[in-house]
Structure formats: C-alpha cells, structure tokens
Design an enzyme around this catalytic site. Structure first.
Site, PDB file in Angstrom:
ATOM      1  N   CYS A  74       0.871  -1.180   0.000  1.00 14.39           N
ATOM      2  CA  CYS A  74       0.000   0.000   0.000  1.00 14.39           C
ATOM      3  C   CYS A  74       0.899   1.219   0.000  1.00 14.39           C
ATOM      4  O   CYS A  74       1.597   1.490   0.987  1.00 14.39           O
ATOM      5  CB  CYS A  74      -0.914   0.001   1.224  1.00 14.39           C
ATOM      6  SG  CYS A  74      -1.915   1.503   1.361  1.00 14.39           S
ATOM      7  N   ASN A 191      -6.818  -4.708  -8.234  1.00 19.04           N
ATOM      8  CA  ASN A 191      -7.241  -3.323  -8.052  1.00 19.04           C
ATOM      9  C   ASN A 191      -7.493  -2.739  -9.438  1.00 19.04           C
ATOM     10  O   ASN A 191      -6.695  -2.966 -10.355  1.00 19.04           O
ATOM     11  CB  ASN A 191      -6.145  -2.532  -7.340  1.00 19.04           C
ATOM     12  CG  ASN A 191      -5.786  -3.129  -5.996  1.00 19.04           C
ATOM     13  OD1 ASN A 191      -6.546  -3.040  -5.045  1.00 19.04           O
ATOM     14  ND2 ASN A 191      -4.627  -3.767  -5.914  1.00 19.04           N
ATOM     15  N   CYS A 218      -5.079   5.880  -4.045  1.00 12.52           N
ATOM     16  CA  CYS A 218      -4.393   4.586  -4.019  1.00 12.52           C
ATOM     17  C   CYS A 218      -2.997   4.799  -4.585  1.00 12.52           C
ATOM     18  O   CYS A 218      -2.841   5.049  -5.781  1.00 12.52           O
ATOM     19  CB  CYS A 218      -5.155   3.547  -4.837  1.00 12.52           C
ATOM     20  SG  CYS A 218      -4.326   1.944  -4.943  1.00 12.52           S
TER      21      CYS A 218
END
Length: 275
Positions: A74, A191, A218
């Site tokens: 992340c 994603n 993101c």
C-alpha cells in the site's frame, strides 16, 4: 488496551499500530469490526509496524484491508508508516528500509513534510502479477459476460488493472470495479484503475481497490497507472497524478528501473481501544 494512530494519505485512511513496543494480534473479524465507520475506528486499511525480519532492515510493514484480508503493499500507507515510526520515536532516521510480504521498500522523509517511497521495480510479467495471459502485452482484452474491456496490467507488489477513460469524473467506477476486481484472469483479485490522460505529464485517476471498493487515493494504483501509460507511449517519465483525495508525483525511468512516489502523510489523532 491497544494504542493506535489514525492517519491518512490523500484521504486514504489508516489505523496504524505499533507492534514493536506492543504485543498485538488482529483476527480478520476484529479488523472488520475496527474498520466499521459507524461502530469502530473506521479506515480503509490497518497498518501494522513489526520488528524487522532482516537485520539489514529497520521494520516489517504489514497491511490489512477493511475486509480483514492481508495484502502485499500500500503506497499511501507506506508514506504514513514512515511518518508514524519517526513521530513515535521508533527510529531517528530520515531514510527507512522496510520489508513487506511482496519485497523491500525504501522510505525517505523529505524536509517539506512529504514522503518519497521507492516502490521497487514494477512487475509486467503476467505470471508474476498474477494475470492469466500467454505473454506480456501493452494492452489486454478483458472479457466479461456483459462487455469487453481494454486494459493494461502491472504489479506494484499487488495486482493492478488500468482502464483508459475519457472523463474519469463520470466513469462507472463502482459497477465496473466490482465486476473486474474478482475477474477469473486475476487469480488473487485485482485493483482496478480508471485513468484519464490530461497530457503526457498529467493524469486523473480513480481506483476501485480489491477488498475496499473505491478509495480517495491509491498509491500503488497511481504507480501502476503511470507504468501502463508509459508502456503504452502516452506518458512521460515524471507524471502528476490527481486522485479524488489529492495529488501524487510519480517518477519512473522505464522497464527494469525502480519507481519513485512522492506525496503527503497526515496525522489525524492518537487513540486507544479495547479489542
């Protein structure tokens, strides 16, 4: 009681927990309960700081989505991770090396308060993304029962599918994202990024995240979008990425080279909670 810090990177929000000085364990059910924005702390991801597994590194970085599942990486979280360990006195370094389940990362705290992250070398080999395809291509056809999509695919430690759209503000992110995030050609899910190219140095992006739906930002999605855009000949080496929550700067010199991401990391509050 568990001590925690609430942070965000461009509105992508996190519950950050020090697992170095606290003995903590979170079950998927506990994470789902904590993630609830009405009955818990509320967050997109839980970030756990652990002691390093490798003596040459400073920390181990773990990420859990709001659904309780652990994920590989992340980018927005990495910036908050760096700011957290420095603010909490867990390190006095400005350059921090960490491991994740996907590999190693270097985090650099800048004088202006932003954090630059070496996100590593993007993965384009379909078998390593993982993505079911015979060979690496600039663009893939992704079929569903409803329609066929043109997309690019890359991994930044986690899998990403990137679609070109004319107007990201009006893109059907919720419906198409939910349709593609569990597509059979992505064995571990994916994603889904919706990219509008403004010019060769500027894109607008929205991302439907695996296990979290659409988020305000993101980081790995921004990186993957720039990688796909460069490979397709649409983008320059340095690109401004506008997300709903704010702006990131991505710099990538091309295949085989590491990608660098720069952006903010904000402290919101410190708290404690009984599990």
């Amino acid at each position: 009681m568990i001590q925690f810090t609430k942070m965000h990177g461009l509105g992508n929000d996190f519950m950050v927990v020090d697992g170095v000085t606290q003995n903590v364990f979170f079950s998927p059910e506990q994470i789902r309960r904590l993630a609830d924005r009405n009955f818990g702390v509320g967050f997109d991801q839980l970030l756990l700081v652990e002691p390093p597994y490798d003596p040459d590194l400073d920390f181990h970085y773990r990420i859990f989505n709001a659904d309780g599942g652990e994920v590989e990486n992340c980018g927005n979280g990495a910036r908050c991770f760096a700011r957290f360990v420095r603010n909490k006195g867990l390190t006095n370094k400005n350059k921090i090396r960490v491991s994740t389940s996907a590999g190693k990362m270097t985090l650099r705290l800048e004088r202006d308060g932003t954090v630059t992250v070496n996100m590593g070398v993007p993965v384009l080999d379909p078998s390593q993304i993982p993505f079911k395809a015979k060979k690496a291509e600039k663009t893939y056809l992704l079929q569903t029962s409803q329609q066929t999509f043109l997309c690019g695919a890359a991994s930044m430690g986690n899998p990403h599918c990137v679609l070109d759209v004319e107007d990201v503000a009006n893109a059907n992110v919720a419906e198409i994202g939910a349709l593609l995030t569990k597509h059979e050609r992505f064995p571990r899910g994916v994603n889904v990024g919706f990219m509008q190219v403004v010019n060769s140095g500027h894109i607008k992006l929205r991302v439907y995240e695996r296990g979290a739906a659409e988020t305000l930002a993101c980081g790995t999605g921004a990186c993957a979008a720039v990688v796909v855009g460069q490979i397709q000949g649409k983008l320059d080496q340095q690109v401004r990425v506008d997300l709903p929550g704010g702006t990131l700067t991505i710099n990538w010199e091309g295949e085989g080279k590491p990608l660098w991401m720069t952006g903010p990391a904000q402290h919101v509050y410190d708290g404690q909670i009984q599990l």
